[in-house]
Structure formats: structure tokens, C-alpha cells
Write a protein that holds these residues in place. Sequence first.
Motif, PDB file in Angstrom:
ATOM      1  N   HIS A 141       0.830  -1.200   0.000  1.00 11.41           N
ATOM      2  CA  HIS A 141       0.000   0.000   0.000  1.00 11.41           C
ATOM      3  C   HIS A 141       0.867   1.253   0.000  1.00 11.41           C
ATOM      4  O   HIS A 141       1.942   1.287   0.575  1.00 11.41           O
ATOM      5  CB  HIS A 141      -0.955  -0.030   1.194  1.00 11.41           C
ATOM      6  N   GLY A 142       0.350   2.259  -0.657  1.00 14.81           N
ATOM      7  CA  GLY A 142       1.128   3.465  -0.923  1.00 14.81           C
ATOM      8  C   GLY A 142       1.571   3.519  -2.371  1.00 14.81           C
ATOM      9  O   GLY A 142       1.927   4.584  -2.883  1.00 14.81           O
ATOM     10  N   GLN A 146       5.180   5.542  -3.899  1.00  7.57           N
ATOM     11  CA  GLN A 146       5.028   6.127  -2.566  1.00  7.57           C
ATOM     12  C   GLN A 146       6.095   7.196  -2.344  1.00  7.57           C
ATOM     13  O   GLN A 146       7.292   6.950  -2.516  1.00  7.57           O
ATOM     14  CB  GLN A 146       5.145   5.056  -1.492  1.00  7.57           C
TER      15      GLN A 146
END
Length: 726
Positions: A141-142, A146
Amino acid sequence: MMKSYVGAVCAVILQAFFVLAVTSPALAQQRVYADGEKPADSRLGELRHLNNYFPFDVPDSLDGWKARQDQLRTRILVANGIWPLPQRTPLNVKIYGRVERKGFTVEKVHFESYPGHFVSGLLFRPTTKGKHPAVLTPHGHGGRMQDHGDNIAALIKSGDEKHAGSGRFPKLARCAQLARMGCVTFIFDMEGYVDAVQIPMEVSHRLTNRRPDLESPERWGFFSAQAEMRLQSIMGIQTWNSIRALDFLETLEDVDAKRIGITGGSGGGTQTILLGAIDSRPIVSFPQGMVSTAMQGGCTCENCSLLRVDTGNVELAGLFAPRPLAMTGANDWTKEIQSKGYPELQKLYGLYGKQEDVFCVSFLHFAHNYNYVTRRVMYHWFNKHMELGHQEPIVEGDYELLTTKEITVWDEEHPQPESGVEHEVKLLRSIAQSSQRQISKLVNTAEDPVAKVREIVGTAIQSIVMRDLPAAGVVELERIGKAEHENYNSSTHIFRHKTAGEEFPAIVFYPNTVEWNGTMILWIDGQGKAGMVGENGKPNKTIAAALGKGIAVVGIDMLYQGEFLAAGEKLDEQRRAPTTNRQVPAFTFAYNHTLFSHRVHDVLSLISYMRNDVNSRKEMKLILVGTGGAGPIAATAGAIAGDAVQQAIIDTQGFRFASITSYLDPNFFPGAIKYGDLPAILALNVPRPLVLIGEETVPGKTGFLYSRMGKQVRLADSVLSALQLK
């Protein structure tokens, strides 16, 4: 002479049930438990959820572990909707947009994991010539892009990061360093991130509520009951994307396919765990931030029905054994890994004599991360086990950052593909159709089609139910009482599955006007025991006729039937895990059996006791009857029980799992549609004689599942006629 001997033996068997001579009122008022008391059943407690404690109990022997390993690997494949593995359709790989940095190059990539569904990412390559090891890195996630942004200064001060440039983009930093170390490295987008736009973020990671317009058998979306009963999930799509990403790396001329590693952090750590568990190609793994006995993965993309029932991430990570496995702990849900998880993994690797091939170090002064410090541990691990030949310690270097244009996969020459709801619906329908064609072809081209059905469908159903027929002695019987009536006798009992902590009440009816003929009907009813009696409180017409022919009948309350409920209570929906209000099935059924499976367990316990414990004293014929809405449950139990049952009589009432539109439906059964719906489960009951009620014709008679059933299946209009008691 022989008849009197058989009668005497049968009487001995009946005594196993018939004790405590007590006269009772009308059968309809009979209870097994005291008024207001419910079964002492562990399943009535709080449902498990992703924030529970998930210890790993390591088997005492390597053989014991290998059996568990095989079982869990199959379950992962089934849960992710890829049992059997789907056809590997053409990838149609596109590699373009090459840019150079000191010591490595970067290219844009996209390919099709399923026809029309694209995997996008960046390919980092060493600038040296020849064959290179490869690393697959799901990002978590990210997103792969990111960006720590203005927070990078604070992260450098805390020691999380080293470079103000590359440290801003920590996921690309590891790819660049691995490429400089000589590894072809592919980082690919999770569904919903960066260029993986076909299933948007709002669906793949953030869905909260049901979508009623996407719940029908004709048009369904992710997280619907229809999708779950086809084992279609975001986790499953991403797992298949990971497998196809390995396929992609193997196609590259500069990759040594015998030296492939995998690593990802957080959600990418979850993907790393699953891929390592089911794919033998990676030789080293570093699943970061998710090997824990605590929180198991809080996103919809990290959960799918069936996955973590009676297991957890530590054991799933252990499926990589004996290949080298390492990770770090942090001040997050992994903070206790040194005392809860790592010792068990060391014990597991010790079974192989390779305890040094699993490693964990904790940095509790850091929060959840895949930071510079953790990456250094990974570089060392890969350097050692992929034989990269670098002098230690390996120091991650900075590099000139990539521009937005250089990292964006879709451009004018490579336009963004179709996305949104219509793509979602089309993709799921296509996967379902392909699966149906694949299974049909595998069966029709098999030397023994019936055996192939059992191999594919039977294995899947067994993996979904997660219960064999209990062995002799596992299920116990407590005798409660008996009642004597004019034309029959009855007795009450409690059956207990000792190791599972399960119990349920039962009533047994015995003939008293004729000699018992050695046949026992197992009456499985949608109303529980109450379905056995008529309005007069006496055995219903069918059971009365059976008693008159010398047949005994036993009926039970399965979980949340009869005495499991308060007086007047009715169960319309099954329970959800208590920690979330999100309408996502996997947040409950990744960690808990469905009610349907629990009820199948009860029937298997009943069959086991009757077959193993009673039958040890006398050869007895068992007839399994499923009626009053419980036909599918009985059929599923019969499919697993095999020849422990001599005949099955199933009233389907025309039911099909495809008619279910809510995952809270008591008959919700993940995978049922994918593996042929109720007709396939019925087929698994053959070659034992099978009588079907509620069907106009034998369902699917011309299809691959029933093509060789012949005369072993017949139709009837009632249980009474099926028993041929008229």
C-alpha cells in the motif's frame, strides 16, 4: 436361528442408545438440554477476525509438516480461485521507454495476466551483460511511487532513510539498488494503484457497502456473494498477477530463471507470503512487515474467504520452507515476532536441518516500514542466498530520480485500457467462463473422467469444508434419556466432537413392533429435529413408515437450529466478524467457517459416530436423508463421507447456490458455483446409490459431471417413495 441371532446383536446395538428408562410427554416437547440451556459449543463464541492471535503450532515431525503443507497449499490455491491453475494465456508483453541511470536502466512494462486485464510496472535492469538473477517485488500500500515528500528530512534524522533523493521513494530505492547489485528487478502495480486503473482504488481497497446492482447471477462484481461463490477476489487477482509476473521474468533473455527472489512490504509482504507458498520458482524470500501472530492484513486486498481459517501469516510464511526466508520486526503488529513466530519458524526449519536459513531481526524503534535499515538486511540476505558475490556490508546508493513521464506506463502510443464497472463485470464473467471450460476439458479428456471429477471438484470441496470424516473415537455420545411410545421408542443424546469443541443434540427413533433390520436413517432436516415430527408430536409419516419396516432413524439439530436458538428465535442471516462494518465477506470468512460448512461438520460427526463407533459392533446400513431445505448440506457431507454412507436421498427443492445474492445467507458457500454448483456436489455422492427429489430430471445428465452415472441415480417425488416404503 440366524434371524434370532441378528435380532439379539441388533438389540445390543440399540442399547448403546437406549438407556435411562424415562417416560416423556409428546415428542414435540422433548428437549435434550434443560429448558433455557444451549449446547456448550465453541462455535457460539465470538467469531474470529484479523486482529486475533494467530499462533503457529509446528508439527513434531517433518512428515506431519509436509502433510499440513500440502493441505494449506491447496487451500491457498482454492481460496484464491486458481485451483486448478488457470490457463496461462498469452502475456502480450510490451517493454518500452528505456531510461538510463548510473549502474542500471529502467523500462516501462505492461502485459495481460488475463485477456484484456493488464499488469503494469517498471523493470530495473543491470547495465552488465549476460544472465542475471531476478527479483520480483510487489510494492504494498502506498503504491510503487510512494513519496515521503517533505517528511524525508525527519525520516533521515530518525535513521529510517539515508538519502534525501532516493529515500523519498523507498520502493523504487530497493529496485535501483537490487539492479546495481546485478538483479533484474520488476516492481508491478497492485490493483487500483498508479497505472493499474482497470479496477479502481474505491473497489479494490476501499469498498465499504454492498452494491445491489452487482449481485445477480447475470451481473456481479467483486465482494458480492456471486463473486465469492466463484472464489473471485482482489487478492486472487493479485495472486495470479504475481504468478504471471514470474512468468514474465522467465521470458527475459537476461534472466537466470533458476535464481529468482521475491520481496515486498506490508500489503506487498502479504503477496510475497502467498506467492512463496504456492510457487516453487523463487529460491529466496523476504516478506516484510506481515509475518506476525497479530494483525493479519487490514485491507480487502489482503483477505479472501477460506484463507486463514485455523491458520495465520506465520504458518503461511512457513510454507516457503526449506528455502531461505527472512524478515524484520518493527513497532507495529510484528513487534512480538522474536518471541511469537520466529521461534516457531526456527523449529520448522530445524525439521529440515536448516535452521540457519530462516532469520528475523527486530528494530522496535521504527514504526511499520520497509526503510533503509530493513532494506540493508534484505540486501544481505539476497546477496548470500542468490550468490550475488558482493562484499559486505552493502550500502544503498542514491540516484537521479525518475520523472513522472519516465514512470508512467500509459501514454499516447500505449493508451490506458478500459476500466471501471464494465471492465470489472466483463473480467469476472470471463474468468468464470474460462474456469468452467477448463474443468470441463480436463474431465472430458481424462482417461478416467470420474476420477478427474473427484481430483478437481472433490479436492476443492474438501478444501472449502476443511473437515474429513472424523476418525473413530473422535466423536463421543452422551446418553440423556429415553421414552416409550405405543408404536416406537425414542432416546435423546448429545454428540460431541472432542477436539473441535463442538456438540449438538439428537433424537433416535427405534421400532418396537418389529425387529430392527440393521438400517439406520440419518435424517438431516432444515428444521432440525423438529422436522422429524408431525403436528401430533409423533414421528412424521415417512419416519413412521420406516419404523414400521424395522428401520431406526436419528435426527439432529445442526448449528443454529432447534436447541441452539432461544424459543421462537429464527435464523435468517449468519453472523459477521465483530471488528468491521464493511460489507466484505472475507473480513468474516477468511477467518471463520461459513454456517453451511459448520453444519456439514455436524453431519460428518454424526456419520462418523454411527459408522465407526456403533458399526464396530454390527454391520449396519446407513441411509443419509437431506430434506426440508437441508438437502445441499447432506449432499456435501455425503460427498466427503464417501462409502461410510451406503445410500443418499437428497431433496434439493430445486435449490442452486447461484440463486444466493447475500453472503449472510445461511446457505452461502464460497466456491460452490465455480465447482459446478449443487449438481457437482451431488455427483460426488456417486457411485453410491443416489435418489434425487425436487429435480425434474437428473441435473446436468448430459454434462461432464453426470455422463457416467448411469443407473446409480434415480428420481423420486418424496422421501417416502425414495425409501420404497409405500
